[in-house]
Design an enzyme around this catalytic site. Structure first.
Site, PDB file in Angstrom:
ATOM      1  N   TYR A  31      -0.707   7.280   3.157  1.00  0.00           N
ATOM      2  CA  TYR A  31      -0.240   6.420   4.249  1.00  0.00           C
ATOM      3  C   TYR A  31       1.287   6.340   4.241  1.00  0.00           C
ATOM      4  O   TYR A  31       1.944   7.072   3.505  1.00  0.00           O
ATOM      5  CB  TYR A  31      -0.904   5.047   4.157  1.00  0.00           C
ATOM      6  CG  TYR A  31      -2.399   5.102   4.406  1.00  0.00           C
ATOM      7  CD1 TYR A  31      -2.895   5.473   5.653  1.00  0.00           C
ATOM      8  CD2 TYR A  31      -3.310   4.830   3.394  1.00  0.00           C
ATOM      9  CE1 TYR A  31      -4.265   5.551   5.889  1.00  0.00           C
ATOM     10  CE2 TYR A  31      -4.684   4.901   3.612  1.00  0.00           C
ATOM     11  CZ  TYR A  31      -5.151   5.266   4.857  1.00  0.00           C
ATOM     12  OH  TYR A  31      -6.494   5.352   5.090  1.00  0.00           O
ATOM     13  N   HIS A  33       0.852  -1.187   0.000  1.00  0.00           N
ATOM     14  CA  HIS A  33       0.000   0.000   0.000  1.00  0.00           C
ATOM     15  C   HIS A  33       0.888   1.237   0.000  1.00  0.00           C
ATOM     16  O   HIS A  33       1.386   1.667   1.027  1.00  0.00           O
ATOM     17  CB  HIS A  33      -0.907  -0.010   1.224  1.00  0.00           C
ATOM     18  CG  HIS A  33      -2.078   0.932   1.126  1.00  0.00           C
ATOM     19  ND1 HIS A  33      -2.109   1.990   0.254  1.00  0.00           N
ATOM     20  CD2 HIS A  33      -3.265   0.960   1.792  1.00  0.00           C
ATOM     21  CE1 HIS A  33      -3.260   2.630   0.387  1.00  0.00           C
ATOM     22  NE2 HIS A  33      -3.982   2.024   1.302  1.00  0.00           N
TER      23      HIS A  33
END
Length: 337
Positions: free
Chosen positions: A164, A159
């Site tokens: 993030y 990810h």
């Protein structure tokens, strides 16, 4: 003419069709462990016509990795047996599954980032990562990557999107550390296991963010991550049909495919409203398959429609659009698995 329902081989992996399930947090783990409910949840989507499942974000074993909401699963030694049950359930339906390896980073709680972030009063709310921070983070990702093959997963997705942890490093220009994590992941999973990277223009705290202002900037990122060992790419967009650069109709997936030649997953509001998906407009199945035949992507990731309609793949294949339970007309929080 190619269709979404043709079988395909990508990165050495044979898939029964081009449909993928996009990663979506469901928060149904128990103390970080996958549960039989989760196995059944993913099994139903595989049985309903999805060729590749990308799991909800699975946390690395690091003290600042956890999301602030629900019980999100971890990928670590003590969760191997639970994940094996999930993988076996998906494999029983002739589908494949990747975990999406995730560290939430500064967007969820103050912690480590690639750059210092200060509030309006000048107080540092996210500190600059030290050398020790980076060693600890690298070890956490390394351990998760080492565990993934033991669970029986068919590949791994990192990810690197939406602001993030990995994305925060890349946006801050710290590609060296981001590619170090990619190289370590590739080392641990071996040369033959597919390694996918999800990336994005937008962030969850700024949906209008624009990371790439030109194809050249996009190519800089893609060249670095491909050289580090990525062999699949998952550019996350909010609306699949919208081009990232003014004056050119190519989608972000199309640019990614053009610049790398690698298997690419398109995503973004696909099938969210069945009536529109069945029509002739820019959000339709017809428009999506035109992009496929223009070679702008290889796989298509479906998100929210699969929460409320496990049989989405089969119903779309058979043109039974009127039977699909639309996300906005259902009660998604009550439908699990």
């Amino acid at each position: 003419m190619k269709t979404l329902f043709d079988s395909i081989e990508v990165a050495g992996l044979s898939l029964k069709n081009r449909l993928a399930m996009a990663p979506m947090t469901r928060s149904r783990a128990v103390d970080g462990n996958p549960t039989p409910m989760m196995a059944e949840y993913y099994r139903k989507r595989a049985a309903g016509g999805i060729g590749l499942i990308v799991s909800e974000g699975v946390l690395v074993d690091h003290p600042e990795a956890r999301a602030a909401y629900g019980d999100v699963p971890f990928l670590r030694t003590n969760t191997v047996e639970g994940w094996r049950q999930v993988v076996e359930a998906v494999h029983a339906e002739d589908s494949r599954i990747f975990p999406q390896i995730w560290h939430c980073g500064p967007l969820v709680r103050p912690g480590v980032a690639g750059r210092s972030i200060r509030d309006d009063d000048g107080k540092e709310v996210v500190r600059l990562a030290t050398a020790k921070d980076k060693r600890d983070l690298l070890q956490a990702f390394s351990h998760a990557a080492e565990v993934a093959p033991k669970c029986g997963f068919d590949g791994v997705e990192l990810h690197g999107a939406h602001g993030y942890l990995l994305d925060s490093f890349m946006r801050a220009g710290d590609m060296g550390f981001a590619t170090e994590i990619i190289r370590e992941t590739r080392l641990k999973i071996g040369p033959d296991m597919p390694l996918c990277l999800r990336f994005s223009n937008w962030r969850v705290d700024d949906m209008t963010a624009s990371y790439f202002h030109s194809p050249a900037e996009l190519e800089t990122l893609l060249s670095a991550v491909v050289e580090a060992g990525v062999d699949m790419l998952h550019p996350s967009t909010r609306r699949f049909w919208e081009p990232p650069f003014d004056g050119d109709p190519l989608t972000l997936a199309g640019w990614t495919k053009k610049l790398t030649g690698l298997p690419t997953i398109i995503v973004g509001n696909i099938g969210l409203k069945s009536e529109e998906f069945a029509g002739d407009g820019k959000e339709s199945l017809k428009a999506l398959e035109k992009l496929l035949n223009d070679e702008q992507f290889d796989l298509v990731a479906i998100g929210r429609p699969l929460i409320t309609e496990p049989e989405w793949g089969h119903k779309v294949r058979d043109r039974r659009f009127g039977e699909i339970r639309d996300f906005y007309e259902s009660a998604p929080k009550d439908i699990y698995p």
